[in-house]
Design a protein around this motif. Sequence first.
Motif, PDB file in Angstrom:
ATOM      1  N   GLN A 115       0.851  -1.208   0.000  1.00  0.00           N
ATOM      2  CA  GLN A 115       0.000   0.000   0.000  1.00  0.00           C
ATOM      3  C   GLN A 115       0.884   1.254   0.000  1.00  0.00           C
ATOM      4  OE1 GLN A 115      -2.960   1.056  -0.355  1.00  0.00           O
ATOM      5  NE2 GLN A 115      -2.989   3.030   0.675  1.00  0.00           N
ATOM      6  N   PHE A 118       2.960   1.523  -3.432  1.00  0.00           N
ATOM      7  CA  PHE A 118       2.171   1.993  -4.573  1.00  0.00           C
ATOM      8  C   PHE A 118       1.650   3.420  -4.350  1.00  0.00           C
ATOM      9  CE2 PHE A 118       2.074  -2.487  -5.841  1.00  0.00           C
ATOM     10  CZ  PHE A 118       2.332  -2.341  -7.189  1.00  0.00           C
ATOM     11  N   MET A 119       1.231   3.716  -3.116  1.00  0.00           N
ATOM     12  CA  MET A 119       0.672   5.050  -2.867  1.00  0.00           C
ATOM     13  C   MET A 119       1.750   6.129  -2.946  1.00  0.00           C
ATOM     14  SD  MET A 119      -2.096   6.704  -2.168  1.00  0.00           S
ATOM     15  CE  MET A 119      -1.608   8.165  -3.025  1.00  0.00           C
ATOM     16  N   PHE A 123       1.723   6.213  -7.238  1.00  0.00           N
ATOM     17  CA  PHE A 123       0.589   7.093  -7.521  1.00  0.00           C
ATOM     18  C   PHE A 123       0.869   8.548  -7.103  1.00  0.00           C
ATOM     19  CE2 PHE A 123      -1.321   2.956  -7.858  1.00  0.00           C
ATOM     20  CZ  PHE A 123      -2.210   3.112  -8.905  1.00  0.00           C
ATOM     21  N   ARG A 124       1.479   8.736  -5.935  1.00  0.00           N
ATOM     22  CA  ARG A 124       1.710  10.128  -5.506  1.00  0.00           C
ATOM     23  C   ARG A 124       2.745  10.814  -6.399  1.00  0.00           C
ATOM     24  NH1 ARG A 124      -0.411  12.264  -0.837  1.00  0.00           N
ATOM     25  NH2 ARG A 124      -0.242  10.393   0.440  1.00  0.00           N
ATOM     26  N   PHE A 160      -4.361   7.031 -13.284  1.00  0.00           N
ATOM     27  CA  PHE A 160      -4.649   6.194 -12.109  1.00  0.00           C
ATOM     28  C   PHE A 160      -5.471   4.970 -12.503  1.00  0.00           C
ATOM     29  CE2 PHE A 160      -3.980   8.731  -7.953  1.00  0.00           C
ATOM     30  CZ  PHE A 160      -2.835   9.311  -8.463  1.00  0.00           C
ATOM     31  N   SER A 164      -4.279   1.148 -12.277  1.00  0.00           N
ATOM     32  CA  SER A 164      -5.069   0.249 -11.425  1.00  0.00           C
ATOM     33  C   SER A 164      -5.448  -1.007 -12.208  1.00  0.00           C
ATOM     34  CB  SER A 164      -6.351   0.926 -10.945  1.00  0.00           C
ATOM     35  OG  SER A 164      -6.032   2.065 -10.209  1.00  0.00           O
ATOM     36  N   TYR A 210      -6.368   4.355  -4.416  1.00  0.00           N
ATOM     37  CA  TYR A 210      -5.268   5.283  -4.706  1.00  0.00           C
ATOM     38  C   TYR A 210      -5.740   6.683  -5.115  1.00  0.00           C
ATOM     39  CZ  TYR A 210      -2.509   1.153  -4.148  1.00  0.00           C
ATOM     40  OH  TYR A 210      -1.945   0.030  -3.604  1.00  0.00           O
ATOM     41  N   ARG A 214      -6.778   6.311  -0.005  1.00  0.00           N
ATOM     42  CA  ARG A 214      -5.382   6.589   0.358  1.00  0.00           C
ATOM     43  C   ARG A 214      -4.978   6.181   1.782  1.00  0.00           C
ATOM     44  NH1 ARG A 214      -3.419  11.727  -2.979  1.00  0.00           N
ATOM     45  NH2 ARG A 214      -3.988  10.839  -4.953  1.00  0.00           N
TER      46      ARG A 214
END
Length: 463
Positions: A115, A118-119, A123-124, A160, A164, A210, A214
């Motif tokens: 988590q 990936f976050m 993604f961020r 995103f 995903s 995501y 979050r």
Amino acid sequence: MNQAEESFRDHIGTIAEDGKRKWIFAKQVSGKLYQWRSYVSYVYLLIFFILPWIKVNGRPLFLMNLIERKFILFGQVFWPQDFFVFVIAMLTFIVFIVLFTVVFGRIFCGWICPQTIFMEMVFRKIEYLIEGNADQQRRLNSQGWSKEKILKKTAKVSAFFILSFVIANYFLAYILGMDNVLLYMREGIAAHLGTFVPLVIFTLIFFFVYLWFREQVCLIVCPYGRLQGVMLDADSIVVAYDYKRGEERGKFNRHETRTKGDCVDCNECVKVCPTGIDIRNGTQLECINCTACIDACNNIMDKFDLKQGLIRYASENTIAKGEKLKFSLRTKAYTAVLAILAGVLITLLVTRKDIQTTVMRAQGMLYQKQENGKISNLYNVKMINKTTHAIPVEIVVEEPKGAEVRMIGKHLNVPKESIGDGMFFVVADPALFTHRKNKIELALYVNGKKVDEVKTTFMSPNN
Ligand code: SF4
Ligand code: SF4
């Protein structure tokens, strides 16, 4: 701390007073630890995306097929019959996690948890790339719908969603195997609706997590996070603020002699925190040990020519009493349990057979008399073949000598990674037995090599 100072414990940092979600615009941090976390994430992502393609002896290196209850770890197949091995492996893993947490706190969350990786690392970073830094994101969110906002939001949502979808495909590959996922892609949605529906559900879950949910995953959903309160003690290493050195905090004024502590109250550690907390309030459940505040504070310390490490990895006892890391009684107890479980697990893995056989005398039947004066008993045989090749099996009576096996129908040939069954008679001279119920020993041979032994009973007319 007095009651007012403890008030931060009464609410979650990401929930506003009116109960609404307080959106976190985490500032992108720079620093040594962030750099190392980035390197770790590259290796992690490489492994995540490469593993499903790797095969050993024609089977995936890892597979978690919950539907067929078939698990492959490092190329070794585990069937429902190996469930106890799996349970011991899980127990060992849980004790390891507990032990690791008691000593090293939530290092797992900050460095290896999927988590967080990936976050924070995927993604961020995409979000920073499209929408700019935290301030620019805040501005974009508060402004009305302009061409720029529509473009940026569309680009982010599309990126995103596509990512995903890719992750969901790989997730399925870990469950069904990459070969099957590729096959479903070739044959299309209509032919595999049963797989397409979970794929859409996984994609939507990842997308939701995501894009919007979050840090709430760590704060509300993750059971590991919830357990921190019971696993951490004053000797556990956590991301900690050295309040002895930092307090009394206060703005830095270059023109006056500083009489306060080293914390210049710049709030940088709060601005970079992805869970919206102030680490200066002490260890909190929301802290995922991502180390962003360490980097942020070190940068500030450098700016003011102060020693780095005002926020650092340390235990409460190190900060409060200057103690070094201790091997506490609790840690010793967990280590002992872990050693025992690991020993049992290794023994089970080493002694685990590739072929597992069950032979049962046909229920409700006694012996049958043959024309030549011999007697026979009927048996069912079930064989699990965990190997990657078909196994032609020959069953032989080892004890008593002179008894023989007569298969019913064709010889047993168990296809790879499957279960085969059959029936056979054991035919013997009644003189070989002295009791009504006798023990006999059977052996299974594959290409002339004994692969398994089975003990069962044989009924005879003798008393
Ligand atoms: S307090 Fe520091 S280590 Fe904890 S989550 Fe926030 S930034 Fe990360
Ligand atoms: S970053 Fe360091 S100096 Fe700045 S407020 Fe946080 S602890 Fe204090």
